[in-house]
Design a protein around this motif. Structure first.
Motif, PDB file in Angstrom:
ATOM      1  N   GLY A 151      40.521  38.831  56.952  1.00  0.00           N
ATOM      2  CA  GLY A 151      41.729  38.108  57.577  1.00  0.00           C
ATOM      3  C   GLY A 151      42.159  37.113  57.110  1.00  0.00           C
ATOM      4  N   ARG A 152      41.792  37.058  56.160  1.00  0.00           N
ATOM      5  CA  ARG A 152      42.744  36.127  55.077  1.00  0.00           C
ATOM      6  C   ARG A 152      43.564  36.374  54.700  1.00  0.00           C
ATOM      7  N   PRO A 153      44.926  35.403  54.508  1.00  0.00           N
ATOM      8  CA  PRO A 153      46.224  35.561  53.999  1.00  0.00           C
ATOM      9  C   PRO A 153      45.467  36.323  51.685  1.00  0.00           C
ATOM     10  N   LEU A 154      46.440  36.911  51.641  1.00  0.00           N
ATOM     11  CA  LEU A 154      46.989  37.613  51.140  1.00  0.00           C
ATOM     12  C   LEU A 154      47.556  36.325  49.561  1.00  0.00           C
ATOM     13  N   GLY A 155      47.508  36.184  48.522  1.00  0.00           N
ATOM     14  CA  GLY A 155      48.204  35.241  47.667  1.00  0.00           C
ATOM     15  C   GLY A 155      49.394  35.368  47.417  1.00  0.00           C
ATOM     16  N   PRO A 156      50.017  34.606  46.537  1.00  0.00           N
ATOM     17  CA  PRO A 156      51.223  34.801  46.360  1.00  0.00           C
ATOM     18  C   PRO A 156      51.607  36.055  45.554  1.00  0.00           C
ATOM     19  N   ASP A 157      53.080  36.448  46.220  1.00  0.00           N
ATOM     20  CA  ASP A 157      53.213  37.881  45.351  1.00  0.00           C
ATOM     21  C   ASP A 157      54.321  37.095  43.952  1.00  0.00           C
ATOM     22  N   THR A 158      53.186  37.046  42.922  1.00  0.00           N
ATOM     23  CA  THR A 158      54.446  36.496  41.621  1.00  0.00           C
ATOM     24  C   THR A 158      55.020  37.756  40.473  1.00  0.00           C
ATOM     25  N   GLY A 159      55.018  39.119  41.111  1.00  0.00           N
ATOM     26  CA  GLY A 159      55.335  39.751  40.529  1.00  0.00           C
ATOM     27  C   GLY A 159      54.974  41.489  40.536  1.00  0.00           C
ATOM     28  N   ALA A 198      44.147  40.114  35.556  1.00  0.00           N
ATOM     29  CA  ALA A 198      42.555  40.717  36.341  1.00  0.00           C
ATOM     30  C   ALA A 198      42.906  39.180  37.181  1.00  0.00           C
ATOM     31  N   ASN A 199      43.218  37.905  36.704  1.00  0.00           N
ATOM     32  CA  ASN A 199      43.239  36.670  37.735  1.00  0.00           C
ATOM     33  C   ASN A 199      44.156  37.022  38.457  1.00  0.00           C
ATOM     34  N   LYS A 200      45.458  37.416  37.937  1.00  0.00           N
ATOM     35  CA  LYS A 200      46.801  38.154  38.745  1.00  0.00           C
ATOM     36  C   LYS A 200      45.998  39.267  40.222  1.00  0.00           C
ATOM     37  N   LEU A 201      45.746  39.816  39.747  1.00  0.00           N
ATOM     38  CA  LEU A 201      45.414  40.889  40.764  1.00  0.00           C
ATOM     39  C   LEU A 201      44.454  39.864  41.469  1.00  0.00           C
ATOM     40  N   LEU A 202      43.388  39.631  41.189  1.00  0.00           N
ATOM     41  CA  LEU A 202      42.614  38.682  41.487  1.00  0.00           C
ATOM     42  C   LEU A 202      43.003  37.664  42.213  1.00  0.00           C
ATOM     43  N   SER A 203      43.836  36.780  42.120  1.00  0.00           N
ATOM     44  CA  SER A 203      44.868  35.646  43.007  1.00  0.00           C
ATOM     45  C   SER A 203      45.254  36.370  44.208  1.00  0.00           C
ATOM     46  N   ARG A 204      46.751  37.736  43.594  1.00  0.00           N
ATOM     47  CA  ARG A 204      47.277  38.585  44.567  1.00  0.00           C
ATOM     48  C   ARG A 204      45.852  38.819  45.496  1.00  0.00           C
ATOM     49  N   LEU A 205      45.188  38.860  45.276  1.00  0.00           N
ATOM     50  CA  LEU A 205      44.159  39.561  46.690  1.00  0.00           C
ATOM     51  C   LEU A 205      43.862  37.996  47.489  1.00  0.00           C
ATOM     52  N   GLY A 206      44.006  37.118  47.443  1.00  0.00           N
ATOM     53  CA  GLY A 206      43.228  35.762  47.704  1.00  0.00           C
ATOM     54  C   GLY A 206      41.839  35.364  47.301  1.00  0.00           C
ATOM     55  N   VAL A 207      41.442  36.232  46.037  1.00  0.00           N
ATOM     56  CA  VAL A 207      39.914  35.617  45.739  1.00  0.00           C
ATOM     57  C   VAL A 207      40.241  35.080  44.994  1.00  0.00           C
ATOM     58  N   GLY A 208      39.212  33.677  45.831  1.00  0.00           N
ATOM     59  CA  GLY A 208      38.973  31.824  45.252  1.00  0.00           C
ATOM     60  C   GLY A 208      38.295  32.347  44.078  1.00  0.00           C
ATOM     61  N   THR A 209      38.590  31.336  42.941  1.00  0.00           N
ATOM     62  CA  THR A 209      37.759  31.454  41.778  1.00  0.00           C
ATOM     63  C   THR A 209      35.905  30.902  41.624  1.00  0.00           C
ATOM     64  N   GLU A 210      36.249  30.833  42.387  1.00  0.00           N
ATOM     65  CA  GLU A 210      34.249  30.524  42.331  1.00  0.00           C
ATOM     66  C   GLU A 210      33.560  32.421  42.933  1.00  0.00           C
ATOM     67  N   GLU A 211      34.259  33.340  43.242  1.00  0.00           N
ATOM     68  CA  GLU A 211      34.552  34.180  44.517  1.00  0.00           C
ATOM     69  C   GLU A 211      34.491  36.065  42.938  1.00  0.00           C
ATOM     70  N   ARG A 212      34.427  35.215  41.870  1.00  0.00           N
ATOM     71  CA  ARG A 212      34.995  36.494  40.755  1.00  0.00           C
ATOM     72  C   ARG A 212      33.792  36.743  39.894  1.00  0.00           C
ATOM     73  N   SER A 213      31.943  36.512  40.440  1.00  0.00           N
ATOM     74  CA  SER A 213      31.269  36.436  39.465  1.00  0.00           C
ATOM     75  C   SER A 213      30.898  38.298  39.196  1.00  0.00           C
ATOM     76  N   TRP A 214      29.894  38.154  38.419  1.00  0.00           N
ATOM     77  CA  TRP A 214      29.166  39.564  38.820  1.00  0.00           C
ATOM     78  C   TRP A 214      28.338  39.249  40.375  1.00  0.00           C
ATOM     79  N   ALA A 215      27.642  38.200  40.592  1.00  0.00           N
ATOM     80  CA  ALA A 215      27.236  37.950  41.938  1.00  0.00           C
ATOM     81  C   ALA A 215      27.388  38.176  42.958  1.00  0.00           C
ATOM     82  N   THR A 216      28.521  37.935  43.128  1.00  0.00           N
ATOM     83  CA  THR A 216      29.081  37.272  44.236  1.00  0.00           C
ATOM     84  C   THR A 216      30.038  39.395  44.353  1.00  0.00           C
ATOM     85  N   LEU A 217      29.900  39.886  43.939  1.00  0.00           N
ATOM     86  CA  LEU A 217      30.278  42.045  43.919  1.00  0.00           C
ATOM     87  C   LEU A 217      30.622  41.883  45.065  1.00  0.00           C
TER      88      LEU A 217
END
Ligand code: MSP
Length: 611
Positions: free
Chosen positions: A576-584, A542-561
């Motif tokens: 308009g945000r850049p995606l996170g790095p491609d880590t495979g 889940a962390n890899k997926l969200l990081s690739r989408l450029g979703v910050g760690t503070e944007e991953r709670s239920w309230a921010t869905l």
């Protein structure tokens, strides 16, 4: 128009299998709550929301049983731990202050005998096995906050205090106990629970009909607890709290047990037979019964006998079905006797079998969870156990099933979706692209600029409703149903991409480019939802997926869905945000394990090869 109403779509939508499941789930939810369509993502029943008092969040306290240290951990133990871990992580995402306790049960005759057989002193023996459990849990991302060992001083103090409370209320008396005892189960049995069998050398023995373990006749002067006094209080508690023991079938089982004989419980053993345990306060010739000792661990972690109320009032236990009687009868009766509140919920799960049989060293079918977590990855084994483990009935484990499931759902389905939409061909700018409301309007289904079709709206409704569906299932420990719902939404999103084949669009045409961006934007929004909702199950993936989408760690709670805000003409922070790095790749495909049949085939092929 409400979101739930919208889901009684047209007949075309009802033909989509994944959608039908979601619709069924929605209908159940509809009875529980009404929520305005797209008004807010936090449309949940109020009792599960962490309302704040004095600026402090609500508490949640979840426990696993503490594990016996007479043998190394197996896959069933990991299942208990992963289940509790999932609930703990989910509550954290919901904003609760969550405590998660696990640990080891180190006293008793069984451990004393195992240490003797290993030629070790009991404490070093316990330390060694306890460390193996700890190591497994660390390797499998079991994020416990407290690890308790019953040999700790803080626990001894809690047990002594608890005993003294019962004694001071006249609930413990000295009596003479005579009956059957199973050391393997550390349990007393009535004559009706005992049967005849032959041991490995053909000798006649008595066994527990429930577990098959050998029992012995015991005759001792013991301390007894007035369990029989508590029958009606226990029934009142269960009848007044129909969700105290879940799933319901186990609740019914406990009520049924309470219709039967409920004799007083022996709560000590003579010291000359059992030295490895906590002595009875004021009577060193007796040792406290290991189950009383073990159950108090839940209070010890809560802080008993000092400040414990804040955590204890929020206690929930995860237990296997084999220890239901101890948790749903003995433990509540002991607590009632001590004048302490009862746990909020006892979540019961069934067992893992291997080849249809109970796991056992002598059968040689014990599945090593550490080795499997290395072979299939930590997230892989977590996903498998929680996706396939059904609380109501036993589940059979085999490696091929793990590989098949993980390849289909994590590698191909979820991973494939992310891979498609982040591929440079479709997304050369590597951005979270803009959403065009002309191409995907919120009100109309037709119109010159509208490219979305009825199934697309149905998919949005399903994904929009998903957090409430998942929440309901996490709350009732039906985690497999939550995963089923997520998986079926992932399939719907695949259908969305397949339907619109964005790779065929002409990027030189402005309308096509806008639609292409919109399709990717909507897919990213779906993926963001799946990533957030899957965090309690597969934290790394889940962390890899969200990081690739450029979703910050503070944007991953239920309230921010807040799914697809652009559809409701609201700002989308990701657009308009850049995606996170491609880590495979998100989840690497696993090789199918070689069965005897494939091994023979390979051998035969090799033999046939010309030199
Ligand atoms: N020490 C007691 C619990 C005391 S709690 C106050 C005990 N320990 S155990 O090691 O035997 O079991 C710990 C947990 O693992 C229990 O919930 C049990 O149901 C679970 N499992 C043991 N075998 C299992 C399977 N084969 N499958 C799933 N869970 C299983 O009982």
């Amino acid at each position: 128009m409400t979101g739930l109403k919208r889901c009684s779509f047209n007949s075309q939508a009802m033909r989509i299998p994944g959608l039908c499941i979601i619709i069924k789930q929605l209908k159940t939810l509809q009875r529980l709550q009404t929520c305005a369509f797209f008004s807010t993502m936090r449309c949940i029943s109020s009792d599960t929301r962490p309302t704040r008092r004095d600026g402090r969040s609500h508490y949640y306290y979840i426990t696993t049983p503490i594990f016996y240290v007479n043998a190394s951990p197996h896959i069933g133990h990991l299942y208990s731990a992963v289940t509790a871990d999932c609930l703990h992580r989910y509550k954290l995402l919901k904003g609760f202050d969550s405590k998660f306790a696990t640990g080891t049960d180190e006293h008793g005759l069984k451990i004393q005998q195992a240490a003797d057989a290993a030629g070790e002193d009991p404490l070093s023996f316990c330390t060694d096995v306890s460390e193996r459990f700890k190591h497994l849990f660390r390797c499998c991302d079991i994020q416990y906050t407290d690890y308790i060992r019953t040999t700790e001083q803080r626990h001894r103090r809690a047990v002594e205090h608890f005993w003294s409370l019962l004694k001071s209320k006249g609930l413990i008396y000295k009596g003479s106990y005579e009956g059957w005892y199973s050391t393997q189960d550390e349990s007393f049995l009535t004559p009706l629970q005992v049967g005849d069998a032959l041991d490995s050398s053909g000798e006649k023995i008595k066994i527990s009909l429930e577990t098959g373990h050998k029992v012995e006749w015991m005759q001792e002067e013991n301390y007894m607890f007035r369990l029989s006094d508590f029958r009606s209080q226990l029934l009142n508690w269960l009848n007044g709290n129909p969700r105290a023991v879940q799933p319901e079938r186990f609740h019914r089982t406990v009520v049924q047990w309470l219709q039967e004989d409920l004799p007083d419980l022996s709560v000590s053993r003579q010291r000359d037979r059992l030295q490895w345990g906590i002595p009875v306060p004021g009577d060193p010739d007796h040792t406290i019964y290991v189950w009383l000792d073990a159950l108090v661990n839940y209070l010890t972690v809560a802080g008993f006998p000092d400040q414990y109320e804040q955590w204890w009032n929020a206690a929930h236990h995860v237990v296997g079905k084999d220890i239901l009687k101890f948790h749903a009868i003995y433990w509540p009766a002991l607590l009632l006797g001590a004048g302490l509140p009862l746990p909020q919920t006892i979540y019961v799960h069934s067992h893992w079998t291997v080849g249809g049989k109970k796991m056992s060293k002598s059968v040689g079918n014990v599945v090593d969870p550490l080795e499997r977590s290395q072979r299939f990855t930590t997230d892989g084994i977590r996903y498998f156990l929680l996706r396939q483990g059904v609380p109501d009935s036993d589940c059979d484990y085999y490696d091929e099933k793990v590989v098949k499931l993980l390849n289909a759902e994590l590698a191909d389905s979820l991973g494939g979706l992310l891979n498609r939409c982040t591929a440079p061909f479709l997304n050369p700018a590597q951005l979270y692209p803009p959403f065009c409301s002309d191409a995907f309007p919120s009100q109309q289904y037709t119109g010159a600029t509208c490219r979305a079709v009825a199934e697309d709206y149905n998919m949005l409704d399903a994904v929009k409703a998903l957090p409430a569906v998942v929440e309901q299932y996490y709350e009732s420990m039906h985690v497999y149903k939550a995963l089923e719902a997520i998986s079926s939404c992932v399939r719907l999103t695949h259908g969305f991409i397949q339907r619109h084949t964005p790779w065929k669009l002409d990027k030189d045409k402005i309308e096509d480019q806008r639609w292409l961006d919109t399709v990717i934007h909507v897919t990213f929004e779906c993926l963001r939802m799946y990533g957030v909702l899957l965090q309690p199950i597969v934290p790394k993936t889940a962390n890899k997926l969200l990081s690739r989408l450029g979703v910050g760690t503070e944007e991953r709670s239920w309230a921010t869905l807040n799914f697809l805000p652009k559809y409701r003409s609201m700002d989308c922070p990701f657009e308009g945000r850049p995606l996170g790095p491609d880590t495979g790749v998100l989840f690497r495909r696993l090789e199918r394990p070689r069965t005897q049949k494939t091994r023979n085939l390979r051998k035969a092929n090799k033999a046939e090869k010309p030199l």
